[in-house]
Design a protein around this motif. Structure first.
Motif, PDB file in Angstrom:
ATOM      1  N   GLU A  70       8.071  -3.425   0.702  1.00 40.71           N
ATOM      2  CA  GLU A  70       8.900  -2.969   1.815  1.00 40.71           C
ATOM      3  C   GLU A  70      10.201  -2.325   1.311  1.00 40.71           C
ATOM      4  N   GLU A  71      10.816  -2.927   0.294  1.00 46.59           N
ATOM      5  CA  GLU A  71      12.030  -2.337  -0.290  1.00 46.59           C
ATOM      6  C   GLU A  71      11.725  -0.973  -0.917  1.00 46.59           C
ATOM      7  N   TYR A  72      10.619  -0.900  -1.640  1.00 49.02           N
ATOM      8  CA  TYR A  72      10.244   0.349  -2.299  1.00 49.02           C
ATOM      9  C   TYR A  72       9.935   1.429  -1.267  1.00 49.02           C
ATOM     10  N   ASP A  73       9.202   1.043  -0.235  1.00 47.14           N
ATOM     11  CA  ASP A  73       8.784   1.976   0.804  1.00 47.14           C
ATOM     12  C   ASP A  73       9.980   2.580   1.540  1.00 47.14           C
ATOM     13  N   LYS A  74      11.083   1.855   1.621  1.00 47.40           N
ATOM     14  CA  LYS A  74      12.263   2.323   2.351  1.00 47.40           C
ATOM     15  C   LYS A  74      13.359   2.849   1.430  1.00 47.40           C
ATOM     16  N   MET A  75      13.006   3.189   0.224  1.00 47.10           N
ATOM     17  CA  MET A  75      13.976   3.624  -0.782  1.00 47.10           C
ATOM     18  C   MET A  75      14.824   4.809  -0.313  1.00 47.10           C
ATOM     19  N   PHE A  76      14.279   5.683   0.514  1.00 49.85           N
ATOM     20  CA  PHE A  76      15.017   6.872   0.951  1.00 49.85           C
ATOM     21  C   PHE A  76      16.188   6.534   1.867  1.00 49.85           C
ATOM     22  N   GLU A  77      16.105   5.413   2.546  1.00 48.72           N
ATOM     23  CA  GLU A  77      17.100   5.114   3.566  1.00 48.72           C
ATOM     24  C   GLU A  77      18.497   4.877   3.005  1.00 48.72           C
ATOM     25  N   ASP A  78      18.580   4.255   1.836  1.00 52.01           N
ATOM     26  CA  ASP A  78      19.886   3.868   1.317  1.00 52.01           C
ATOM     27  C   ASP A  78      20.217   4.464  -0.040  1.00 52.01           C
ATOM     28  N   TYR A  85       6.655   7.789  -6.064  1.00 51.35           N
ATOM     29  CA  TYR A  85       5.262   7.791  -6.506  1.00 51.35           C
ATOM     30  C   TYR A  85       4.816   6.345  -6.623  1.00 51.35           C
ATOM     31  N   LEU A  86       3.583   6.078  -6.217  1.00 49.74           N
ATOM     32  CA  LEU A  86       3.068   4.716  -6.231  1.00 49.74           C
ATOM     33  C   LEU A  86       1.629   4.715  -6.725  1.00 49.74           C
ATOM     34  N   TRP A  87       1.374   3.934  -7.769  1.00 51.53           N
ATOM     35  CA  TRP A  87       0.019   3.738  -8.293  1.00 51.53           C
ATOM     36  C   TRP A  87      -0.580   2.533  -7.587  1.00 51.53           C
ATOM     37  N   LYS A  88      -1.655   2.743  -6.864  1.00 50.18           N
ATOM     38  CA  LYS A  88      -2.382   1.640  -6.239  1.00 50.18           C
ATOM     39  C   LYS A  88      -3.834   2.054  -6.084  1.00 50.18           C
ATOM     40  N   ASP A  89      -4.713   1.079  -6.157  1.00 48.73           N
ATOM     41  CA  ASP A  89      -6.157   1.339  -6.024  1.00 48.73           C
ATOM     42  C   ASP A  89      -6.625   2.428  -6.992  1.00 48.73           C
ATOM     43  N   ASN A  90      -6.072   2.425  -8.196  1.00 52.73           N
ATOM     44  CA  ASN A  90      -6.446   3.364  -9.259  1.00 52.73           C
ATOM     45  C   ASN A  90      -6.228   4.827  -8.926  1.00 52.73           C
ATOM     46  N   GLN A  91      -5.206   5.100  -8.137  1.00 53.63           N
ATOM     47  CA  GLN A  91      -4.821   6.487  -7.904  1.00 53.63           C
ATOM     48  C   GLN A  91      -3.348   6.552  -7.517  1.00 53.63           C
ATOM     49  N   TRP A  92      -2.781   7.745  -7.634  1.00 55.37           N
ATOM     50  CA  TRP A  92      -1.384   7.977  -7.298  1.00 55.37           C
ATOM     51  C   TRP A  92      -1.230   8.337  -5.832  1.00 55.37           C
ATOM     52  N   TYR A  93      -0.197   7.787  -5.223  1.00 54.64           N
ATOM     53  CA  TYR A  93       0.222   8.123  -3.869  1.00 54.64           C
ATOM     54  C   TYR A  93       1.665   8.601  -3.961  1.00 54.64           C
ATOM     55  N   ALA A  94       2.113   9.353  -2.969  1.00 58.87           N
ATOM     56  CA  ALA A  94       3.476   9.875  -3.015  1.00 58.87           C
ATOM     57  C   ALA A  94       4.002  10.125  -1.618  1.00 58.87           C
ATOM     58  N   LYS A 102       5.937   9.205   6.753  1.00 58.60           N
ATOM     59  CA  LYS A 102       6.186   7.780   6.893  1.00 58.60           C
ATOM     60  C   LYS A 102       5.351   6.962   5.930  1.00 58.60           C
ATOM     61  N   ASN A 103       4.182   7.450   5.587  1.00 60.00           N
ATOM     62  CA  ASN A 103       3.275   6.699   4.725  1.00 60.00           C
ATOM     63  C   ASN A 103       3.042   7.437   3.416  1.00 60.00           C
ATOM     64  N   PHE A 104       2.712   6.668   2.403  1.00 63.41           N
ATOM     65  CA  PHE A 104       2.283   7.270   1.149  1.00 63.41           C
ATOM     66  C   PHE A 104       0.943   7.954   1.371  1.00 63.41           C
ATOM     67  N   ILE A 105       0.788   9.142   0.802  1.00 65.93           N
ATOM     68  CA  ILE A 105      -0.493   9.841   0.878  1.00 65.93           C
ATOM     69  C   ILE A 105      -0.976  10.112  -0.547  1.00 65.93           C
ATOM     70  N   PRO A 106      -2.289  10.226  -0.735  1.00 66.69           N
ATOM     71  CA  PRO A 106      -2.796  10.465  -2.091  1.00 66.69           C
ATOM     72  C   PRO A 106      -2.181  11.727  -2.695  1.00 66.69           C
ATOM     73  N   LEU A 107      -1.703  11.596  -3.925  1.00 69.04           N
ATOM     74  CA  LEU A 107      -1.051  12.715  -4.593  1.00 69.04           C
ATOM     75  C   LEU A 107      -2.001  13.884  -4.795  1.00 69.04           C
ATOM     76  N   ASP A 108      -3.271  13.595  -5.031  1.00 67.59           N
ATOM     77  CA  ASP A 108      -4.217  14.698  -5.216  1.00 67.59           C
ATOM     78  C   ASP A 108      -4.496  15.458  -3.914  1.00 67.59           C
ATOM     79  N   LYS A 109      -4.027  14.940  -2.782  1.00 59.67           N
ATOM     80  CA  LYS A 109      -4.112  15.681  -1.509  1.00 59.67           C
ATOM     81  C   LYS A 109      -2.890  16.578  -1.330  1.00 59.67           C
ATOM     82  N   ILE A 110      -1.827  16.295  -2.083  1.00 62.52           N
ATOM     83  CA  ILE A 110      -0.607  17.103  -2.021  1.00 62.52           C
ATOM     84  C   ILE A 110      -0.693  18.255  -3.016  1.00 62.52           C
ATOM     85  N   LEU A 111      -1.190  17.959  -4.204  1.00 65.32           N
ATOM     86  CA  LEU A 111      -1.282  18.956  -5.269  1.00 65.32           C
ATOM     87  C   LEU A 111      -2.702  19.465  -5.395  1.00 65.32           C
TER      88      LEU A 111
END
Length: 126
Positions: A70-78, A85-94, A102-111
Motif C-alpha cells: 500500500e505504501e509503495y502503491d501510493k508513492m506518487f502522493e507524497d 516498477y514492480l516485479w510480481k508473478d514473474n513479470q514487470w508491472y509499471a 490507478k493500477n499497475f499494468i504489465p510493462l510489456d503492454k506499455i512498451l
C-alpha cells in the motif's frame, strides 16, 4: 534533469523490497532495460540487492527499502517519484505519475518490442 523511479519486487507477505534510481526512470530507458536485462527472478533479486543508484547498473550495496504494498502503491502522493516498477508473478508491472493510472499494468503492454538493426559499412573501391 533527473527522471526518478522506484524499482521493487513484491514479496509473499505483501511487502515490497525496492530501490531508488535517480536517472532515466522513464519507460523508454529503465523500463526497456528492466525487460531486457532483469527478466527473471535471479536477476531481479540481484538488482534489488545492489541498492539505490544513479542508474539501474550501479552497485551501491545499500540495503533496499522495505515498504508495504500500500505504501509503495501510493508513492506518487507524497514524493517527487515519477515512475514505479514492480516485479510480481514473474513479470514487470509499471505506472507513472503523468497518466494517472490507478493500477499497475504489465510493462510489456506499455512498451512495444522494437527490432534493433546493426548496419555495417565498408570502404568503397576507389
Amino acid at each position: 534533469m533527473a527522471t526518478n523511479c522506484y524499482v521493487g519486487k513484491l514479496n509473499e507477505d505483501n511487502t515490497v523490497d525496492c530501490i531508488f534510481v535517480k536517472f532515466n526512470g522513464d519507460y523508454e530507458d529503465n523500463g526497456a532495460n528492466l525487460l531486457k536485462d532483469f527478466n527473471n527472478q535471479d536477476s531481479v533479486n540481484g538488482l534489488i540487492a545492489s541498492g539505490n543508484g544513479n542508474t539501474l547498473y550501479d552497485k551501491c550495496k545499500d540495503e533496499p527499502y522495505k515498504l508495504s504494498f500500500e505504501e509503495y502503491d501510493k508513492m506518487f502522493e507524497d514524493t517527487y517519484i515519477e515512475y514505479l516498477y514492480l516485479w510480481k508473478d514473474n513479470q514487470w508491472y509499471a505506472k507513472d505519475r503523468y497518466h494517472k493510472k490507478k493500477n499497475f499494468i504489465p510493462l510489456d503492454k506499455i512498451l512495444e518490442p522494437v527490432e534493433i538493426v546493426t548496419i555495417t559499412y565498408k570502404l568503397r573501391n576507389q
